[in-house]
Scaffold this active site. Structure first.
Site, PDB file in Angstrom:
ATOM      1  N   VAL A 103      45.501 -51.250   3.663  1.00 18.79           N
ATOM      2  CA  VAL A 103      45.536 -52.587   4.221  1.00 18.79           C
ATOM      3  C   VAL A 103      46.745 -53.104   3.821  1.00 18.79           C
ATOM      4  O   VAL A 103      46.989 -54.538   3.921  1.00 18.79           O
ATOM      5  CB  VAL A 103      44.218 -53.342   3.761  1.00 18.79           C
ATOM      6  CG1 VAL A 103      43.129 -52.838   4.282  1.00 18.79           C
ATOM      7  CG2 VAL A 103      44.296 -53.426   2.282  1.00 18.79           C
ATOM      8  N   HIS A 119      40.971 -50.032   8.333  1.00 20.93           N
ATOM      9  CA  HIS A 119      40.189 -50.858   7.618  1.00 20.93           C
ATOM     10  C   HIS A 119      40.736 -52.319   7.212  1.00 20.93           C
ATOM     11  O   HIS A 119      40.496 -53.038   6.423  1.00 20.93           O
ATOM     12  CB  HIS A 119      40.060 -50.355   6.203  1.00 20.93           C
ATOM     13  CG  HIS A 119      39.528 -49.140   6.112  1.00 20.93           C
ATOM     14  ND1 HIS A 119      39.601 -48.072   5.003  1.00 20.93           N
ATOM     15  CD2 HIS A 119      38.383 -48.660   6.885  1.00 20.93           C
ATOM     16  CE1 HIS A 119      38.932 -47.049   5.384  1.00 20.93           C
ATOM     17  NE2 HIS A 119      38.295 -47.214   6.388  1.00 20.93           N
ATOM     18  N   GLY A 218      47.828 -38.317   1.761  1.00 19.36           N
ATOM     19  CA  GLY A 218      47.458 -39.391   0.914  1.00 19.36           C
ATOM     20  C   GLY A 218      45.970 -39.754   0.902  1.00 19.36           C
ATOM     21  O   GLY A 218      45.934 -40.896   0.649  1.00 19.36           O
TER      22      GLY A 218
HETATM   23  N1  APR Z   1      50.021 -40.693  -6.733  1.00 19.25           N
HETATM   24  C1  APR Z   1      48.641 -40.682  -6.718  1.00 19.25           C
HETATM   25  N2  APR Z   1      47.690 -40.259  -5.802  1.00 19.25           N
HETATM   26  C2  APR Z   1      48.223 -39.407  -4.982  1.00 19.25           C
HETATM   27  C3  APR Z   1      49.811 -39.556  -4.648  1.00 19.25           C
HETATM   28  C4  APR Z   1      50.445 -40.129  -5.477  1.00 19.25           C
HETATM   29  N3  APR Z   1      51.851 -40.153  -5.380  1.00 19.25           N
HETATM   30  N4  APR Z   1      49.748 -38.949  -3.466  1.00 19.25           N
HETATM   31  C5  APR Z   1      48.472 -38.563  -3.039  1.00 19.25           C
HETATM   32  N5  APR Z   1      47.733 -39.287  -4.034  1.00 19.25           N
HETATM   33  C6  APR Z   1      46.135 -38.819  -3.820  1.00 19.25           C
HETATM   34  C7  APR Z   1      45.010 -38.819  -4.848  1.00 19.25           C
HETATM   35  O1  APR Z   1      44.993 -37.559  -5.582  1.00 19.25           O
HETATM   36  C8  APR Z   1      43.978 -39.114  -3.838  1.00 19.25           C
HETATM   37  O2  APR Z   1      43.271 -37.847  -3.414  1.00 19.25           O
HETATM   38  O3  APR Z   1      45.806 -39.942  -3.086  1.00 19.25           O
HETATM   39  C9  APR Z   1      44.644 -39.929  -2.642  1.00 19.25           C
HETATM   40  C10 APR Z   1      43.952 -41.297  -2.521  1.00 19.25           C
HETATM   41  O4  APR Z   1      42.608 -41.296  -2.496  1.00 19.25           O
HETATM   42  P1  APR Z   1      41.725 -42.799  -2.387  1.00 19.25           P
HETATM   43  O5  APR Z   1      42.261 -43.434  -3.561  1.00 19.25           O
HETATM   44  O6  APR Z   1      40.327 -42.285  -2.270  1.00 19.25           O
HETATM   45  O7  APR Z   1      42.266 -43.718  -1.159  1.00 19.25           O
HETATM   46  P2  APR Z   1      41.902 -43.437   0.249  1.00 19.25           P
HETATM   47  O8  APR Z   1      41.357 -41.963   0.669  1.00 19.25           O
HETATM   48  O9  APR Z   1      42.800 -44.061   1.068  1.00 19.25           O
HETATM   49  O10 APR Z   1      40.383 -44.309   0.108  1.00 19.25           O
HETATM   50  C11 APR Z   1      39.847 -44.500   1.391  1.00 19.25           C
HETATM   51  O11 APR Z   1      38.215 -46.051   0.419  1.00 19.25           O
HETATM   52  O12 APR Z   1      38.126 -47.216  -1.326  1.00 19.25           O
HETATM   53  C12 APR Z   1      38.088 -47.250   0.017  1.00 19.25           C
HETATM   54  O13 APR Z   1      38.642 -48.764   1.832  1.00 19.25           O
HETATM   55  C13 APR Z   1      39.328 -48.122   0.731  1.00 19.25           C
HETATM   56  O14 APR Z   1      40.733 -47.373   2.376  1.00 19.25           O
HETATM   57  C14 APR Z   1      40.035 -46.874   1.437  1.00 19.25           C
HETATM   58  C15 APR Z   1      38.980 -46.047   1.387  1.00 19.25           C
END
Ligand code: APR
Ligand code: ZN
Length: 271
Positions: A103, A119, A218
């Site tokens: 977002v 989202h 990611g």
């Molecule tokens: N640093 C840290 N983590 C990283 C990196 C980095 N440089 N690159 C990739 N990752 C990975 C993490 O290991 C994790 O698996 O990115 C992933 C992020 O996952 P989430 O935090 O679950 O994010 P996301 O998948 O976008 O969540 C989806 O969930 O909380 C809700 O609405 C919110 O849009 C969000 C949705």
């Protein structure tokens, strides 16, 4: 699983009409924390529920107080090389669409145009009563001047950069109301338990129907609204490639998982 850089290069060279789905991991190097760790477990406090925001003033106070303190970090974040790599892919005509779960608007700030914020977007607020839209930045001044006692060191620092604010602090927090009708304001995002506007979902699905592959970057894919693109891609017989250092919910149906961050994986791929 593979961690070969050239695997991504070959995949990109072989597909000219990608749908890309991004998550919080792509914005982590820009200073915006992810929600979950590499195992897909919550890193911090559980997220605000849509229903709680609508029904509880205490939830709205907690949200807006934390947002008053946290908004500048989002507003001032800059896109990183992974955002720029995806913008270049779009410029080369290789992207059908970029669907982001984030977002933060960093894809748009990197110059990407073919983007859907699945989202929603944190830089806009909406009135639940009259539907008026306003910029989040225009609200920041109102929030700060209505709560001059709230400062960056109020409460306790949390690892995600947020602050844990005690109940008495929250009780005195003045939440904003709509400038047009004094109605209840809500950020223009989809909270947990909220629903993605059907037209937005239909546009994403229509783009996936036209794409020749799905690339996830990611995301843990723990949230169904993101994971469902992977399921649908496989139903359509499309290749599914995931670039993510952490485990994801779709690892078992992916054709390839490149266990690297977006920055690492795109670093040596000449986009
Ligand atoms: N640093 C840290 N983590 C990283 C990196 C980095 N440089 N690159 C990739 N990752 C990975 C993490 O290991 C994790 O698996 O990115 C992933 C992020 O996952 P989430 O935090 O679950 O994010 P996301 O998948 O976008 O969540 C989806 O969930 O909380 C809700 O609405 C919110 O849009 C969000 C949705
Ligand atoms: Zn209003």
């Amino acid at each position: 699983m593979t961690d070969s850089h050239d695997a991504l290069a070959h995949f990109l060279a072989a597909h000219s009409n990608l749908l890309v789905l991004t998550g919080a991991g792509i914005s982590a190097p820009s200073g915006l924390p992810t929600y979950r760790d590499e195992n897909g477990s919550w890193l911090y406090r559980k997220p605000i529920q849509h229903r709680d925001f609508l029904t509880r003033e205490s939830t709205r106070k907690r949200y807006w107080a934390r947002s008053t303190l946290g908004w500048p970090a989002v507003r001032d974040a800059s896109p990183n090389e992974a955002h720029c790599a995806l913008q270049k892919l779009e410029k080369k005509g290789q992207l059908e669409l970029l669907v982001t779960q984030n977002v933060d608007r960093l894809h748009q700030r990197a110059g990407s145009r073919r983007v859907i914020d699945l989202h929603g977007r944190l830089d806009r607020v909406r009135c639940l009563d009259c539907g008026a839209l306003a910029s989040r930045e225009s609200l920041q001044e109102t929030l700060a001047s209505a709560n001059p006692w709230l400062s960056a060191d109020s409460g306790e620092a949390r690892p995600d950069g947020d602050r844990d604010l005690p109940d008495d602090t929250l009780a005195r927090f003045e939440i904003p109301s709509c400038a047009r009708c004094t109605g209840v304001l809500i950020p223009d995002v989809v909270f947990f338990g909220g629903s993605i506007p059907p037209a937005r979902h239909d546009s994403c699905n229509a783009a996936l129907d036209r794409a020749d592959a799905l690339l996830v970057v990611g995301s843990s894919l723990q949230v169904y609204s993101g994971y469902r693109f992977c399921r649908r891609a496989k139903e359509l017989g499309l290749p599914l490639v995931i670039v993510n250092p952490g485990k994801t919910r779709a690892d078992d149906i992916a054709d390839m998982r490149i266990a690297q961050t977006a920055a690492e994986a795109f670093a040596s791929v000449q986009v």
